[in-house]
Scaffold this motif. Structure first.
Motif, PDB file in Angstrom:
ATOM      1  N   MET A   1       0.843  -1.195   0.000  1.00 27.23           N
ATOM      2  CA  MET A   1       0.000   0.000   0.000  1.00 27.23           C
ATOM      3  C   MET A   1       0.876   1.241   0.000  1.00 27.23           C
ATOM      4  O   MET A   1       1.810   1.345   0.774  1.00 27.23           O
ATOM      5  N   PRO A   2       0.561   2.206  -0.868  1.00 28.73           N
ATOM      6  CA  PRO A   2       1.362   3.427  -0.906  1.00 28.73           C
ATOM      7  C   PRO A   2       1.088   4.323   0.299  1.00 28.73           C
ATOM      8  O   PRO A   2       0.151   4.091   1.069  1.00 28.73           O
ATOM      9  N   TYR A   3       1.881   5.363   0.425  1.00 27.64           N
ATOM     10  CA  TYR A   3       1.695   6.335   1.502  1.00 27.64           C
ATOM     11  C   TYR A   3       0.770   7.430   1.014  1.00 27.64           C
ATOM     12  O   TYR A   3       1.120   8.199   0.128  1.00 27.64           O
ATOM     13  N   TYR A   4      -0.433   7.479   1.574  1.00 25.75           N
ATOM     14  CA  TYR A   4      -1.388   8.521   1.197  1.00 25.75           C
ATOM     15  C   TYR A   4      -1.168   9.776   2.041  1.00 25.75           C
ATOM     16  O   TYR A   4      -0.604   9.722   3.125  1.00 25.75           O
ATOM     17  N   ASP A   5      -1.682  10.905   1.542  1.00 25.35           N
ATOM     18  CA  ASP A   5      -1.574  12.167   2.272  1.00 25.35           C
ATOM     19  C   ASP A   5      -2.222  12.064   3.650  1.00 25.35           C
ATOM     20  O   ASP A   5      -3.189  11.321   3.840  1.00 25.35           O
ATOM     21  N   HIS A   6      -1.673  12.809   4.588  1.00 25.45           N
ATOM     22  CA  HIS A   6      -2.179  12.858   5.970  1.00 25.45           C
ATOM     23  C   HIS A   6      -2.118  11.495   6.658  1.00 25.45           C
ATOM     24  O   HIS A   6      -2.868  11.233   7.600  1.00 25.45           O
ATOM     25  N   ASP A   7      -1.268  10.618   6.152  1.00 25.35           N
ATOM     26  CA  ASP A   7      -1.035   9.315   6.780  1.00 25.35           C
ATOM     27  C   ASP A   7      -2.304   8.470   6.858  1.00 25.35           C
ATOM     28  O   ASP A   7      -2.486   7.692   7.797  1.00 25.35           O
ATOM     29  N   LYS A   8      -3.183   8.611   5.877  1.00 29.25           N
ATOM     30  CA  LYS A   8      -4.407   7.821   5.839  1.00 29.25           C
ATOM     31  C   LYS A   8      -4.124   6.428   5.288  1.00 29.25           C
ATOM     32  O   LYS A   8      -3.195   6.234   4.494  1.00 29.25           O
ATOM     33  N   TYR A  10      -6.403   4.782   3.526  1.00 30.03           N
ATOM     34  CA  TYR A  10      -7.311   4.595   2.390  1.00 30.03           C
ATOM     35  C   TYR A  10      -7.163   5.811   1.476  1.00 30.03           C
ATOM     36  O   TYR A  10      -6.828   6.903   1.938  1.00 30.03           O
ATOM     37  N   PRO A  11      -7.394   5.659   0.176  1.00 28.31           N
ATOM     38  CA  PRO A  11      -7.134   6.764  -0.753  1.00 28.31           C
ATOM     39  C   PRO A  11      -8.193   7.858  -0.750  1.00 28.31           C
ATOM     40  O   PRO A  11      -7.873   9.025  -0.954  1.00 28.31           O
ATOM     41  N   PHE A  12      -9.454   7.492  -0.541  1.00 26.06           N
ATOM     42  CA  PHE A  12     -10.510   8.510  -0.532  1.00 26.06           C
ATOM     43  C   PHE A  12     -11.783   7.948   0.095  1.00 26.06           C
ATOM     44  O   PHE A  12     -11.956   6.738   0.237  1.00 26.06           O
ATOM     45  N   ALA A  13     -12.665   8.877   0.477  1.00 25.47           N
ATOM     46  CA  ALA A  13     -13.984   8.535   1.001  1.00 25.47           C
ATOM     47  C   ALA A  13     -15.009   9.392   0.272  1.00 25.47           C
ATOM     48  O   ALA A  13     -14.692  10.479  -0.224  1.00 25.47           O
ATOM     49  N   ALA A  14     -16.234   8.889   0.186  1.00 27.60           N
ATOM     50  CA  ALA A  14     -17.312   9.623  -0.482  1.00 27.60           C
ATOM     51  C   ALA A  14     -18.514   9.723   0.453  1.00 27.60           C
ATOM     52  O   ALA A  14     -18.834   8.756   1.159  1.00 27.60           O
ATOM     53  N   ASP A  69     -13.555  13.100   0.424  1.00 22.62           N
ATOM     54  CA  ASP A  69     -12.294  13.342   1.123  1.00 22.62           C
ATOM     55  C   ASP A  69     -11.239  12.562   0.362  1.00 22.62           C
ATOM     56  O   ASP A  69     -11.264  11.322   0.354  1.00 22.62           O
ATOM     57  N   CYS A  70     -10.326  13.264  -0.298  1.00 24.21           N
ATOM     58  CA  CYS A  70      -9.314  12.595  -1.124  1.00 24.21           C
ATOM     59  C   CYS A  70      -7.928  12.788  -0.530  1.00 24.21           C
ATOM     60  O   CYS A  70      -7.569  13.909  -0.145  1.00 24.21           O
ATOM     61  N   TYR A  71      -7.156  11.729  -0.491  1.00 24.61           N
ATOM     62  CA  TYR A  71      -5.794  11.777   0.020  1.00 24.61           C
ATOM     63  C   TYR A  71      -4.795  11.357  -1.054  1.00 24.61           C
ATOM     64  O   TYR A  71      -3.711  10.863  -0.765  1.00 24.61           O
ATOM     65  N   VAL A  72      -5.204  11.576  -2.310  1.00 27.05           N
ATOM     66  CA  VAL A  72      -4.361  11.346  -3.481  1.00 27.05           C
ATOM     67  C   VAL A  72      -4.294  12.667  -4.231  1.00 27.05           C
ATOM     68  O   VAL A  72      -5.334  13.217  -4.636  1.00 27.05           O
ATOM     69  N   ASP A  73      -3.101  13.194  -4.418  1.00 22.70           N
ATOM     70  CA  ASP A  73      -2.943  14.502  -5.073  1.00 22.70           C
ATOM     71  C   ASP A  73      -3.629  14.538  -6.439  1.00 22.70           C
ATOM     72  O   ASP A  73      -3.451  13.637  -7.260  1.00 22.70           O
ATOM     73  N   GLY A  74      -4.414  15.580  -6.662  1.00 23.65           N
ATOM     74  CA  GLY A  74      -5.011  15.801  -7.965  1.00 23.65           C
ATOM     75  C   GLY A  74      -6.293  15.039  -8.241  1.00 23.65           C
ATOM     76  O   GLY A  74      -6.903  15.221  -9.301  1.00 23.65           O
ATOM     77  N   LEU A  75      -6.726  14.197  -7.305  1.00 24.46           N
ATOM     78  CA  LEU A  75      -7.885  13.344  -7.579  1.00 24.46           C
ATOM     79  C   LEU A  75      -9.215  14.044  -7.304  1.00 24.46           C
ATOM     80  O   LEU A  75     -10.193  13.839  -8.027  1.00 24.46           O
ATOM     81  N   TYR A  76      -9.264  14.860  -6.267  1.00 24.97           N
ATOM     82  CA  TYR A  76     -10.539  15.440  -5.824  1.00 24.97           C
ATOM     83  C   TYR A  76     -11.291  16.145  -6.953  1.00 24.97           C
ATOM     84  O   TYR A  76     -12.498  15.954  -7.125  1.00 24.97           O
ATOM     85  N   SER A  77     -10.589  16.945  -7.716  1.00 24.15           N
ATOM     86  CA  SER A  77     -11.236  17.740  -8.763  1.00 24.15           C
ATOM     87  C   SER A  77     -11.722  16.895  -9.935  1.00 24.15           C
ATOM     88  O   SER A  77     -12.468  17.388 -10.793  1.00 24.15           O
TER      89      SER A  77
END
Length: 211
Positions: A1-8, A10-14, A69-77
């Protein structure tokens, strides 16, 4: 598993919202972390009232996504209100399976923006990471020029002439020739395999109709 932003972990939540209730002026929804399972989503839909009947005896069948809530750069938009839950889950699963080096390739591809205009294109990007080669220690044209001349030995330069080499200019020519660019992950070049394979995601987690 990669290192997601904010040490999460999981990559994102909806935030999945009951559309019928929303249209009635009531925000009824729940955050769901991805990847998830069909069983978990079934319970979420039950809790937010999907399948239950309104005052006129009609069941609430439709939903939409209020926020992410996205913890992968560039994904939210890139994510919209009516994304397919199976595709969201597939993307999250693919991200979780990546090594650190693969995740760096994915992030570089996202930053370059060549194949990430939609959720489907981002999923295809996860299947075509070999389209990009990442050099994490190269951050500018001078670094690139020195790497090609000193490390790859693309040309033999006598020691007494090395101080006269314009590494930056040479690096700029290299980047132009191989369609390379600098990202937060380092220098990225196109490997030449510009034809991406297309991935089809079959139904796996959606317990009911989409949106």
């Amino acid at each position: 598993m990669p290192y997601y932003d904010h040490d999460k972990d999981y990559p994102f939540a909806a935030f999945i919202t009951n559309l019928g209730k929303y249209n009635e002026g009531e925000l009824v929804g729940e955050w769901v972390k991805f990847p998830t399972t069909a069983e978990e989503l079934k319970e979420v839909f039950k809790r937010i009232g999907i399948g239950q009947k309104d005052d006129f005896g009609q069941p609430y069948e439709e939903w939409f996504i209020t926020d992410y809530d996205c913890y992968v750069d560039g994904l939210y938009s890139k994510l919209g209100e009516y994304e397919n839950l199976d595709e969201l889950n597939y993307l999250a699963s693919k991200l979780d399976e990546m090594s650190e080096s693969e995740y760096a390739q994915f992030q570089a591809g996202m930053e370059m923006g060549d194949h990430c205009g939609s959720l489907q294109e981002i999923i295809n990007l996860t299947e075509n990471l070999d389209c990009y080669e990442v050099y994490p220690d190269i951050h500018d044209y001078d670094d690139l020029g020195r790497y090609y001349i000193e490390e790859l030995d693309v040309m033999q330069v006598p020691e007494h002439l090395q101080n006269y080499i314009d590494y930056e200019a040479y690096g700029r020519d290299v980047a132009l020739e191989e369609n390379g660019t600098f990202t937060d992950q380092g220098y990225v070049r196109d490997t030449g395999d510009s034809s991406m394979s297309i991935t089809t995601v079959s139904a796996a987690v959606s317990p009911t109709s989409t949106g």
